[in-house]
Design an enzyme around this catalytic site. Structure first.
Site, PDB file in Angstrom:
ATOM      1  CE1 TYR A   1      -2.785  -2.854   0.586  1.00  0.00           C
ATOM      2  CE2 TYR A   1      -3.683  -2.790   2.637  1.00  0.00           C
ATOM      3  CZ  TYR A   1      -3.863  -3.552   1.512  1.00  0.00           C
ATOM      4  OH  TYR A   1      -4.709  -4.350   1.645  1.00  0.00           O
TER       5      TYR A   1
ATOM      6  CG  HIS B   1      -1.469  -8.360   0.016  1.00  0.00           C
ATOM      7  ND1 HIS B   1      -0.942  -7.350   0.348  1.00  0.00           N
ATOM      8  CD2 HIS B   1      -2.701  -8.701  -0.561  1.00  0.00           C
ATOM      9  CE1 HIS B   1      -1.765  -6.529  -0.241  1.00  0.00           C
ATOM     10  NE2 HIS B   1      -3.227  -7.567  -0.568  1.00  0.00           N
TER      11      HIS B   1
ATOM     12  N   GLY C   1     -17.676   1.664  -0.116  1.00  0.00           N
ATOM     13  CA  GLY C   1     -18.201   2.986  -0.167  1.00  0.00           C
ATOM     14  C   GLY C   1     -19.346   2.795  -0.074  1.00  0.00           C
TER      15      GLY C   1
ATOM     16  N   PRO D   1     -16.253  -4.293   3.885  1.00  0.00           N
ATOM     17  CG  PRO D   1     -15.888  -3.974   6.005  1.00  0.00           C
ATOM     18  CD  PRO D   1     -15.251  -3.852   5.016  1.00  0.00           C
ATOM     19  CG  LEU D   2     -18.644  -0.286   5.483  1.00  0.00           C
ATOM     20  CD1 LEU D   2     -17.575   1.318   5.421  1.00  0.00           C
ATOM     21  CD2 LEU D   2     -19.965  -0.177   5.746  1.00  0.00           C
ATOM     22  N   GLY D   3     -18.544  -2.374   0.427  1.00  0.00           N
ATOM     23  CA  GLY D   3     -18.838  -2.286  -0.500  1.00  0.00           C
ATOM     24  C   GLY D   3     -18.006  -1.309  -1.367  1.00  0.00           C
TER      25      GLY D   3
END
Length: 333
Positions: free
Chosen positions: A58, A124, A224, A220-222
């Protein structure tokens, strides 16, 4: 706040973690602010979050450097998860699972994170040129050397498959897990899981539950979408991967609005200050005591809101309503 254990190592972490990738990688480059990201991490820790999830790719590297500035002051408050196995070049990413690289990558991550031990070290991606047992064996040596406390594996993404083939979404990951379990115990698996992408519920999550392996629910929030703050046709910056993702076209975002509307209805029943994002996270938490969502956040407000989702308990009626929502659509449907 409730404490959870992940995997055979019985490592205590908060109910909701913090995915730090958006602070340095992917999404909108113009939104990346080092000082603002630092405040978001501190706010998450203050709100009871302990799991901080990052990776050396990242940035590359800048995300670990950023977290190192926090860990220098608050190492005792954090459970640190980072990853190795992917190298970033000019416009491409390649896997490297050679044992020598794994050892060097771990030492470099320790320096950037300003810590003497990594709580969870994840692979990863497996290198197709190196038997995964060799890579995992090198990672196990790091545990024995005291540089790492536990090992995890990131699942190969399931969303590339078309609907109708969901049963095989995670077959490759499960085969890898069966192989590396013979070398050294797997403490956690990280894979996408949300109301928007529930594929892991079919085989991967049960595999983890049956073996006492923790499950880190990525996105988990797609990405956004499930927050309800993204508007169909609103557009994304050119460097944002959602600008090229089939589920983020204006057409598909509009077609999936019933998902967000359903989350809003459930949220409204729990109070005016409850958000669709918190319902989406509570749904993930409801999938099992070994499941820990790791939503990404770049701002203090979102980090605190996400952490508070651990206090939201969905009842049977809530879960039944969410289960009846239309299946999420992509451009291939």
């Amino acid at each position: 706040m409730e404490r959870r254990t992940i995997g055979a190592a019985a490592l205590g972490v908060g109910a909701v973690g913090l995915g730090c990738m958006p602070m340095s990688w992917a999404y909108s480059g113009s939104e990346r602010r080092g000082d603002r990201s630092l405040r978001a991490v501190h706010a998450a820790l203050d709100a009871g979050v302990s799991l901080l999830d990052t990776a050396d790719m990242y940035g590359p590297f800048t995300n670990e450097l950023l977290l190192g500035r926090v860990l220098r002051e608050r190492r005792a408050d954090a459970f640190v998860s980072t990853k190795c196995g992917l190298l970033v070049g000019d416009g491409h990413v390649v896997a490297n699972g050679r044992p020598g690289y794994v050892r060097r990558a771990c030492d470099a991550s320790l320096r950037r994170l300003q810590t003497d031990v990594i709580d969870l070290y994840q692979l990863h991606r497996a290198d197709p040129e190196v038997p995964v047992e060799e890579t995992w064996g090198a990672m196990a040596e790091l545990v024995r050397a005291g540089k790492v406390r536990a090992l995890g594996l990131c699942a190969v993404g399931a969303r590339s498959t078309r609907r109708g083939t969901r049963g095989g979404d995670h077959d490759g990951t499960i085969r890898q897990l069966e192989r590396i379990q013979q070398v050294f115990p797997v403490s956690a698996v990280e894979a996408e899981l949300s109301v928007w992408s529930p594929e892991a519920l079919e085989r991967l999550l049960p595999w983890c539950a049956a073996r006492g392996v923790g499950f880190l629910a990525a996105m988990p929030l797609g990405s956004g979408y499930l927050t309800g703050t993204l508007k169909p046709g609103g557009g994304f910056e050119a460097d944002d991967p959602r600008a090229r993702h089939p589920r983020f076209t204006a057409e598909m975002m509009a077609a999936n609005q019933p998902l967000v509307a359903g989350l809003r209805r459930v949220a409204a029943r729990h109070g005016a200050d409850v958000t669709p994002a918190q319902v989406a996270l509570a749904w993930v938490l409801a999938q099992g005591p070994h499941v820990i969502p790791i939503p990404g956040a770049k701002r203090e407000r979102w980090a605190v809101e996400n952490a508070r989702a651990a206090q939201l308990v969905l009842d049977a009626a809530d879960l039944a309503e969410i289960a009846k929502l239309p299946a999420p659509r992509g451009s291939w449907d």
